[in-house]
Design a protein around this motif. Structure first.
Motif, PDB file in Angstrom:
ATOM      1  N   LYS A  86       0.831  -1.220   0.000  1.00  0.00           N
ATOM      2  CA  LYS A  86       0.000   0.000   0.000  1.00  0.00           C
ATOM      3  C   LYS A  86       0.862   1.265   0.000  1.00  0.00           C
ATOM      4  O   LYS A  86       0.678   2.162   0.816  1.00  0.00           O
ATOM      5  N   VAL A  87       1.820   1.335  -0.930  1.00  0.00           N
ATOM      6  CA  VAL A  87       2.713   2.485  -1.073  1.00  0.00           C
ATOM      7  C   VAL A  87       2.698   2.952  -2.520  1.00  0.00           C
ATOM      8  O   VAL A  87       2.218   2.251  -3.409  1.00  0.00           O
ATOM      9  N   ARG A  88       3.237   4.135  -2.764  1.00  0.00           N
ATOM     10  CA  ARG A  88       3.369   4.680  -4.115  1.00  0.00           C
ATOM     11  C   ARG A  88       4.805   4.477  -4.583  1.00  0.00           C
ATOM     12  O   ARG A  88       5.745   4.932  -3.947  1.00  0.00           O
ATOM     13  N   VAL A  89       4.961   3.785  -5.693  1.00  0.00           N
ATOM     14  CA  VAL A  89       6.280   3.468  -6.235  1.00  0.00           C
ATOM     15  C   VAL A  89       6.616   4.496  -7.310  1.00  0.00           C
ATOM     16  O   VAL A  89       5.823   4.748  -8.217  1.00  0.00           O
ATOM     17  N   GLU A  90       7.815   5.079  -7.215  1.00  0.00           N
ATOM     18  CA  GLU A  90       8.247   6.059  -8.207  1.00  0.00           C
ATOM     19  C   GLU A  90       9.135   5.441  -9.278  1.00  0.00           C
ATOM     20  O   GLU A  90       9.041   5.790 -10.436  1.00  0.00           O
ATOM     21  N   LYS A  91      10.010   4.516  -8.887  1.00  0.00           N
ATOM     22  CA  LYS A  91      10.988   3.983  -9.835  1.00  0.00           C
ATOM     23  C   LYS A  91      11.313   2.537  -9.471  1.00  0.00           C
ATOM     24  O   LYS A  91      11.356   2.180  -8.295  1.00  0.00           O
ATOM     25  N   VAL A  92      11.560   1.718 -10.490  1.00  0.00           N
ATOM     26  CA  VAL A  92      11.960   0.322 -10.288  1.00  0.00           C
ATOM     27  C   VAL A  92      13.209   0.056 -11.114  1.00  0.00           C
ATOM     28  O   VAL A  92      13.250   0.344 -12.308  1.00  0.00           O
ATOM     29  N   SER A  93      14.249  -0.481 -10.469  1.00  0.00           N
ATOM     30  CA  SER A  93      15.464  -0.907 -11.153  1.00  0.00           C
ATOM     31  C   SER A  93      15.599  -2.409 -10.969  1.00  0.00           C
ATOM     32  O   SER A  93      15.381  -2.922  -9.874  1.00  0.00           O
ATOM     33  N   THR A  94      15.964  -3.118 -12.029  1.00  0.00           N
ATOM     34  CA  THR A  94      16.068  -4.573 -11.943  1.00  0.00           C
ATOM     35  C   THR A  94      17.447  -5.043 -12.380  1.00  0.00           C
ATOM     36  O   THR A  94      18.114  -4.388 -13.177  1.00  0.00           O
ATOM     37  N   GLN A  95      17.834  -6.187 -11.839  1.00  0.00           N
ATOM     38  CA  GLN A  95      19.072  -6.864 -12.221  1.00  0.00           C
ATOM     39  C   GLN A  95      18.789  -8.361 -12.270  1.00  0.00           C
ATOM     40  O   GLN A  95      18.089  -8.884 -11.413  1.00  0.00           O
TER      41      GLN A  95
END
Length: 93
Positions: free
Chosen positions: A49-58
Motif C-alpha cells: 500500500k505504497v506509491r512506487v516512483e521507480k523500479v530498477s532490476t538486475q
C-alpha cells in the motif's frame, strides 16, 4: 498476469539494502525472473500500500558449487530495487 504474491518472492535484508531503505527510501526484493518493471511496480503497490516512483532490476547469475557427483549451480534470480514516494515507507521489521 500472475498475482502480486507470485511476483514478489521476498524482501532482501542485507546491510546495504537496510541502509538504502533508511537513507534513500529504496527497498530491495527478490522477484520472479519473468516479471517486468510494471508488474513489479503494481505488485509492490498492492502488497505494501505504497506509491512506487521507480523500479530498477538486475538479473543475478547463479553460483556454481561442487558436489559429490560433480559440479552444479544455483539458478539465476532477479533483484528489484524499488524507489518509493518520499511520504511512504515500508516497515520490514
Amino acid at each position: 498476469m500472475p498475482e502480486a504474491t507470485q511476483i514478489i518472492k521476498r524482501p532482501l535484508i542485507t546491510e546495504k539494502a537496510t541502509w538504502e531503505g533508511s537513507a534513500r527510501n529504496r527497498y530491495a526484493f527478490e522477484v520472479d525472473i519473468k516479471a517486468d518493471k510494471t508488474q513489479i511496480k503494481t505488485a509492490i503497490a498492492a502488497i505494501y500500500k505504497v506509491r512506487v516512483e521507480k523500479v530498477s532490476t538486475q538479473v543475478r547469475k547463479g553460483k556454481s558449487f561442487r558436489t559429490r557427483y560433480g559440479e552444479s549451480n544455483t539458478g539465476n534470480w532477479k533483484k528489484a530495487v524499488v524507489q518509493l514516494h518520499p511520504d511512504d515507507k515500508i516497515d520490514l521489521f
